[in-house]
Write an enzyme that holds these catalytic residues in place. Structure first.
Site, PDB file in Angstrom:
ATOM      1  N   GLU A 146       0.803  -1.233   0.000  1.00  0.00           N
ATOM      2  CA  GLU A 146       0.000   0.000   0.000  1.00  0.00           C
ATOM      3  C   GLU A 146       0.838   1.286   0.000  1.00  0.00           C
ATOM      4  OE1 GLU A 146      -2.763  -0.362   3.251  1.00  0.00           O
ATOM      5  OE2 GLU A 146      -3.581  -2.249   2.512  1.00  0.00           O
ATOM      6  N   ASN A 189       1.914  -5.347  -3.048  1.00  0.00           N
ATOM      7  CA  ASN A 189       0.510  -5.607  -2.738  1.00  0.00           C
ATOM      8  C   ASN A 189      -0.219  -4.298  -2.470  1.00  0.00           C
ATOM      9  OD1 ASN A 189      -1.538  -7.699  -2.044  1.00  0.00           O
ATOM     10  ND2 ASN A 189      -1.448  -6.780   0.002  1.00  0.00           N
ATOM     11  N   HIS A 225     -10.907  -6.169  -2.124  1.00  0.00           N
ATOM     12  CA  HIS A 225     -11.966  -5.984  -1.128  1.00  0.00           C
ATOM     13  C   HIS A 225     -13.128  -5.287  -1.835  1.00  0.00           C
ATOM     14  CE1 HIS A 225      -9.332  -7.164   2.142  1.00  0.00           C
ATOM     15  NE2 HIS A 225      -8.447  -6.234   1.813  1.00  0.00           N
ATOM     16  N   GLU A 254      -6.435 -10.764  -0.865  1.00  0.00           N
ATOM     17  CA  GLU A 254      -7.224 -10.490   0.340  1.00  0.00           C
ATOM     18  C   GLU A 254      -8.712 -10.443   0.008  1.00  0.00           C
ATOM     19  OE1 GLU A 254      -5.782  -7.111   2.563  1.00  0.00           O
ATOM     20  OE2 GLU A 254      -3.694  -7.516   2.018  1.00  0.00           O
ATOM     21  N   ASP A 256     -12.492 -10.405  -0.318  1.00  0.00           N
ATOM     22  CA  ASP A 256     -13.779 -10.549   0.360  1.00  0.00           C
ATOM     23  C   ASP A 256     -14.784  -9.658  -0.358  1.00  0.00           C
ATOM     24  OD1 ASP A 256     -12.951  -8.037   1.383  1.00  0.00           O
ATOM     25  OD2 ASP A 256     -12.621  -8.819   3.400  1.00  0.00           O
TER      26      ASP A 256
END
Length: 434
Positions: A146, A189, A225, A254, A256
């Site tokens: 990030e 990432n 996400h 990650e 979801d």
């Protein structure tokens, strides 16, 4: 989507017990891994560990490898919880993703207080010590996490590393990581980089520059996400492919997706299809095992509900990977189809019937799902044994004394749906036989 289709009239869906019956196994048959984020403090919960061990073949420590966890004070390392996760994974043949080495968040206070020279030394020491500790045990590392701002600027995010070391800190981190463990895949990432936009293009340009100059980078992680305000982008696969075309692997790291029922299942299917459509997409990690422990628990974003029941999204993912939930017992030939019809319709409710028909061989059991669209609710069922996901929108139906069917024979179950203003047809999952 093969596993969940709105049954506007009569829909027939089939399943077979011959295919892989878990996420990890189905992904492995496609040459990929299917992983999950793991919290060490839940490994003692039997249902958590059982679901993890059965379904997944890769793990990412959720917080246990972050800087504040492993180096809370300078040059004093604490690996206990992370070691627990790595040991659990290794004992079950799972891969491990390392997450994360250099990140602006979850930093202990001492890091931000360092001057530039000390910070550079501390960053390189942290990378070297942690990667050396886990050398040979980590498949891929999120080396830098990030580092770019949201929005349209494509600029770097303010952080102790960016502010004091400048743009070169990312390259330095990757070069240090390569020296520490030459065999591990080194990843950048980030989030909100899933579609083609200013932020993802800034990352793309970084990777392109690194590849051109020989800076070691092997993979790019896309956190993925998603929710209704930030859905799966239409150019998701295109974006993954443009990174892959630079000569790096891409990983969904990650995942979801907030929601429930058919809409959530469809979004999960689209993500899996995008990964399968890019040859260098090496795997998918969902950010947690069960909704109840998700960082976005109120949004029920994962594949298992709070009781570890498989949701419609689970069935969709398994089917998209080419698997089947049928299980064993059918000699590889057990199969069934389901058809749905609306049998009665009133102003406030309607009745539906699902007919289950065995394939060319006898079966001893069957299961399927019925997903209604909120605010609809199923009020009554008959001729089956239902269970529900946490949203109450997805019903998994199993036999109630009518599981054994001869080849070609049929049985049925029924239900009443309270419309609550919505008269749309339910979605019927594929039939799994044993």
């Amino acid at each position: 989507m093969a596993s969940l289709l709105a049954a506007a009239g009569v829909t027939a869906l089939a399943g077979t017990a011959a295919a892989a019956s878990t996420l990890g196994a189905a992904a492995a048959e496609k040459g990929r891994y299917f992983g999950t984020a793991v919290a060490a403090n839940h490994l003692g919960e039997a249902a958590y560990a059982s679901t993890l061990d059965t379904e997944f073949n890769s793990v990412t420590p959720e917080n246990e490898m972050k800087w504040d966890a492993v180096e809370p004070s300078r040059n004093s390392f604490s690996y206990g919880s992370a070691d627990q996760i790595v040991s659990h994974a290794q004992g079950r043949g799972m891969k491990v993703r390392g997450h994360t080495l250099v990140w602006h968040s979850q930093l202990p206070g001492w890091v931000g207080g360092l001057g530039a020279a000390d910070l550079r030394t501390a960053m390189n020491n942290h990378i070297t010590q942690v990667m050396t500790h886990y050398k040979g045990k980590i498949h891929s590392w999120d080396v830098v996490n990030e580092a770019f701002q949201d929005g349209s600027s494509g600029a770097r995010r303010s952080s102790p590393f960016q502010d004091k070391l400048g743009n070169g800190f990312i390259e330095e981190a990757f070069r240090t990581a390569r020296a520490a463990d030459p065999a591990a895949k080194l990843c950048y990432n980030d989030y909100n980089t899933d579609g083609v936009n200013a932020k993802s293009t800034a990352v793309y340009n970084l990777v392109k520059d690194f590849k051109a100059r020989g800076v070691p980078i092997d993979c790019v992680g896309f956190q993925s996400h998603f929710n209704s305000a930030s859905p799966v982008p239409g150019d998701y696969r295109t974006n993954l492919q443009r990174f892959a075309d630079l000569g790096v692997d891409v990983q969904i790291t990650e995942l979801d997706i907030e929601g429930s029922g058919t809409a959530q299942a469809t979004s999960y299917t689209n993500v899996v299809a995008a990964c399968l459509g890019v040859s260098r997409c090496t795997g998918i990690t969902v950010w947690g095992v069960t909704d109840k422990y998700s960082w976005r628990a109120s949004g029920t974003p994962l594949l298992f509900d709070g009781n570890y029941a498989k949701k419609a999204a689970y069935t969709a993912v398994l089917t998209a990977l080419g698997g089947s939930g049928g299980g064993g017992g059918g000699g590889g030939n057990a199969a069934c189809t389901v058809t749905y019809t609306r049998t009665n319709d009133w102003s406030d409710r309607f009745n539906g019937q699902v007919t289950v028909t065995a394939g060319s061989a006898a079966i001893t059991g069957w299961t399927t799902t019925v997903t209604v669209t909120s605010p609809q609710k199923i009020s009554t069922t008959w001729n089956g044994t239902p269970s529900w996901d946490s949203s109450g929108n997805v019903m998994t139906m199993k036999p109630n004394g009518n599981g054994s069917l001869a080849a070609g024979a049929s049985t049925s179950f029924g239900f009443t749906v309270m419309k609550n203003g919505n008269s749309s047809a339910p979605a019927i999952g594929s039939c799994s036989a044993s």
